[in-house]
Design a protein around this motif. Structure first.
Motif, PDB file in Angstrom:
ATOM      1  N   TRP A  84       0.832  -1.212   0.000  1.00  0.00           N
ATOM      2  CA  TRP A  84       0.000   0.000   0.000  1.00  0.00           C
ATOM      3  C   TRP A  84       0.859   1.252   0.000  1.00  0.00           C
ATOM      4  O   TRP A  84       0.342   2.366  -0.095  1.00  0.00           O
ATOM      5  CB  TRP A  84      -0.988  -0.046   1.169  1.00  0.00           C
ATOM      6  N   ASN A  85       2.172   1.100   0.145  1.00  0.00           N
ATOM      7  CA  ASN A  85       3.066   2.260   0.075  1.00  0.00           C
ATOM      8  C   ASN A  85       3.532   2.566  -1.349  1.00  0.00           C
ATOM      9  O   ASN A  85       4.220   3.554  -1.578  1.00  0.00           O
ATOM     10  CB  ASN A  85       4.309   2.025   0.947  1.00  0.00           C
ATOM     11  N   CYS A  86       3.191   1.714  -2.293  1.00  0.00           N
ATOM     12  CA  CYS A  86       3.617   1.920  -3.682  1.00  0.00           C
ATOM     13  C   CYS A  86       2.722   2.962  -4.344  1.00  0.00           C
ATOM     14  O   CYS A  86       1.506   2.949  -4.169  1.00  0.00           O
ATOM     15  CB  CYS A  86       3.509   0.583  -4.434  1.00  0.00           C
ATOM     16  N   SER A  87       3.333   3.870  -5.107  1.00  0.00           N
ATOM     17  CA  SER A  87       2.514   4.894  -5.771  1.00  0.00           C
ATOM     18  C   SER A  87       2.213   4.525  -7.220  1.00  0.00           C
ATOM     19  O   SER A  87       1.677   5.337  -7.966  1.00  0.00           O
ATOM     20  CB  SER A  87       3.206   6.251  -5.689  1.00  0.00           C
ATOM     21  N   GLN A  88       2.574   3.315  -7.623  1.00  0.00           N
ATOM     22  CA  GLN A  88       2.270   2.806  -8.968  1.00  0.00           C
ATOM     23  C   GLN A  88       2.777   3.749 -10.075  1.00  0.00           C
ATOM     24  O   GLN A  88       2.080   4.002 -11.057  1.00  0.00           O
ATOM     25  CB  GLN A  88       0.755   2.572  -9.116  1.00  0.00           C
ATOM     26  N   CYS A  89       3.987   4.240  -9.893  1.00  0.00           N
ATOM     27  CA  CYS A  89       4.564   5.142 -10.894  1.00  0.00           C
ATOM     28  C   CYS A  89       5.353   4.366 -11.953  1.00  0.00           C
ATOM     29  O   CYS A  89       5.637   4.863 -13.016  1.00  0.00           O
ATOM     30  CB  CYS A  89       5.490   6.140 -10.213  1.00  0.00           C
ATOM     31  N   PHE A  90       5.732   3.138 -11.631  1.00  0.00           N
ATOM     32  CA  PHE A  90       6.465   2.236 -12.523  1.00  0.00           C
ATOM     33  C   PHE A  90       7.851   2.719 -12.918  1.00  0.00           C
ATOM     34  O   PHE A  90       8.370   2.350 -13.968  1.00  0.00           O
ATOM     35  CB  PHE A  90       5.619   1.872 -13.752  1.00  0.00           C
ATOM     36  N   SER A  91       8.464   3.523 -12.062  1.00  0.00           N
ATOM     37  CA  SER A  91       9.876   3.882 -12.279  1.00  0.00           C
ATOM     38  C   SER A  91      10.748   2.634 -12.146  1.00  0.00           C
ATOM     39  O   SER A  91      11.869   2.596 -12.657  1.00  0.00           O
ATOM     40  CB  SER A  91      10.332   4.913 -11.246  1.00  0.00           C
ATOM     41  N   CYS A  92      10.266   1.618 -11.444  1.00  0.00           N
ATOM     42  CA  CYS A  92      11.034   0.387 -11.226  1.00  0.00           C
ATOM     43  C   CYS A  92      11.122  -0.472 -12.481  1.00  0.00           C
ATOM     44  O   CYS A  92      11.803  -1.494 -12.493  1.00  0.00           O
ATOM     45  CB  CYS A  92      10.429  -0.409 -10.076  1.00  0.00           C
ATOM     46  N   LEU A  93      10.453  -0.050 -13.552  1.00  0.00           N
ATOM     47  CA  LEU A  93      10.511  -0.829 -14.799  1.00  0.00           C
ATOM     48  C   LEU A  93      11.906  -0.862 -15.403  1.00  0.00           C
ATOM     49  O   LEU A  93      12.167  -1.599 -16.340  1.00  0.00           O
ATOM     50  CB  LEU A  93       9.525  -0.255 -15.819  1.00  0.00           C
ATOM     51  N   ARG A  94      12.827  -0.041 -14.866  1.00  0.00           N
ATOM     52  CA  ARG A  94      14.193  -0.060 -15.398  1.00  0.00           C
ATOM     53  C   ARG A  94      15.010  -1.233 -14.870  1.00  0.00           C
ATOM     54  O   ARG A  94      16.227  -1.288 -15.031  1.00  0.00           O
ATOM     55  CB  ARG A  94      14.894   1.255 -15.100  1.00  0.00           C
ATOM     56  N   CYS A  95      14.367  -2.184 -14.224  1.00  0.00           N
ATOM     57  CA  CYS A  95      15.038  -3.384 -13.694  1.00  0.00           C
ATOM     58  C   CYS A  95      15.820  -4.117 -14.790  1.00  0.00           C
ATOM     59  O   CYS A  95      15.253  -4.474 -15.820  1.00  0.00           O
ATOM     60  CB  CYS A  95      13.987  -4.320 -13.109  1.00  0.00           C
ATOM     61  N   PRO A  96      17.115  -4.364 -14.593  1.00  0.00           N
ATOM     62  CA  PRO A  96      17.911  -5.019 -15.639  1.00  0.00           C
ATOM     63  C   PRO A  96      17.522  -6.489 -15.863  1.00  0.00           C
ATOM     64  O   PRO A  96      17.878  -7.075 -16.881  1.00  0.00           O
ATOM     65  CB  PRO A  96      19.341  -4.919 -15.092  1.00  0.00           C
ATOM     66  N   ARG A  97      16.806  -7.039 -14.896  1.00  0.00           N
ATOM     67  CA  ARG A  97      16.382  -8.443 -15.024  1.00  0.00           C
ATOM     68  C   ARG A  97      15.057  -8.548 -15.780  1.00  0.00           C
ATOM     69  O   ARG A  97      14.584  -9.638 -16.057  1.00  0.00           O
ATOM     70  CB  ARG A  97      16.245  -9.023 -13.600  1.00  0.00           C
ATOM     71  N   GLY A  98      14.454  -7.390 -16.081  1.00  0.00           N
ATOM     72  CA  GLY A  98      13.169  -7.398 -16.799  1.00  0.00           C
ATOM     73  C   GLY A  98      11.973  -7.565 -15.887  1.00  0.00           C
ATOM     74  O   GLY A  98      10.854  -7.811 -16.361  1.00  0.00           O
ATOM     75  N   ASN A  99      12.187  -7.444 -14.566  1.00  0.00           N
ATOM     76  CA  ASN A  99      11.052  -7.545 -13.641  1.00  0.00           C
ATOM     77  C   ASN A  99      10.193  -6.295 -13.705  1.00  0.00           C
ATOM     78  O   ASN A  99      10.655  -5.231 -14.111  1.00  0.00           O
ATOM     79  CB  ASN A  99      11.549  -7.696 -12.191  1.00  0.00           C
TER      80      ASN A  99
END
Ligand code: SF4
Ligand code: SF4
Length: 233
Positions: A84-99
């Motif tokens: 519930w602390n995630c703001s769903q901005c998807f900045s984490c899409l830069r994951c090098p593993r493709g997660n």
């Protein structure tokens, strides 16, 4: 139990392991799951990119790892707290593993809501007004709704913005985007299409789980609009 599933003591000891496993399996069974999780290098790039990790005790890396390791107990904790602390901005899409840690969190949230978890109801309590606005108009929050008390989890910048709304309005050039009454007018036909999509995708059922009163108001509103087009659900 599969490899990696732990029996270590965690929070929520009153909840049977079978129930935690059921929810974990529901997350895993989501058709998006296998496209969102490919294991984890533990590199921390997602954490460095994550705005929520700066303000809360929260880590997209831990979410990804818990799911990859099939740590049923930890995933249950996260479904009730961390997500519930995630703001769903998807900045984490830069994951090098493709997660896609944000996407995994979306799935976990949907499972929490579908199962009517208390944490989901509590987390969404303050959002009834926003949900109503989005679903009744087909549009989203406009600047005049941005008040710190209503959005404390958007970080400290919201206080500064809400205290200087006049300035922000002047900075936003299109006149029509300043208020709820004028911004983003959505055609009736589009609204009807949205209603049908929300209904078919189970969104109405999810809202009913967390806020039955709001679900009733929205159902009446939608039924009226659908009737104008000779439709019903
Ligand atoms: S989607 Fe969530 S986890 Fe990903 S960067 Fe944004 S706040 Fe962090
Ligand atoms: S960026 Fe990807 S691989 Fe690196 S810690 Fe985050 S989820 Fe794991």
């Amino acid at each position: 139990m599969g490899p990696g599933m732990t029996l270590a003591p965690h929070s929520y000891p009153e909840v049977p392991l079978a129930e935690k496993l059921r929810l974990f399996n529901e997350v895993k069974a989501d058709p998006r799951f296998k496209d969102y999780l490919y294991g984890c290098y533990e590199c921390g790039i997602c954490v460095a990119a994550c705005p929520s990790a700066r303000f809360y005790d929260f880590s997209p890396r831990k979410i990804t790892q818990a799911l990859a390791r099939e740590d049923v107990e930890l995933v249950y904790e996260q479904i009730n707290d961390d997500i519930w602390n995630c703001s769903q901005c998807f900045s984490c899409l830069r994951c090098p593993r493709g997660n896609n840690p944000g996407g995994l969190i979306t799935i976990m949230r949907e499972v929490a809501i579908r199962n009517g978890l208390r944490s989901a109801k509590e987390a969404l309590q303050g959002y009834s007004r926003v949900i109503y606005k989005v679903m009744s108009t087909g549009t989203q929050v406009s600047p005049d709704m941005l008040q710190f008390d209503a959005f404390p989890d958007w970080g400290p910048s919201v206080r500064e913005e809400s205290e200087n709304l006049q300035l922000w309005r002047r900075a936003l050039p299109p006149e029509t985007m300043h208020t709820t009454s004028m911004s983003w007018r959505v055609a009736d036909r589009t609204l009807v299409e949205l209603y049908l999509i929300w209904h078919s995708a189970g969104v109405m059922g999810m809202i009913e789980e967390v806020d039955p009163g709001l679900a009733m108001i929205l159902a009446d509103l939608m039924a009226e609009k659908l009737e104008e087009y000779g439709l019903s659900v």
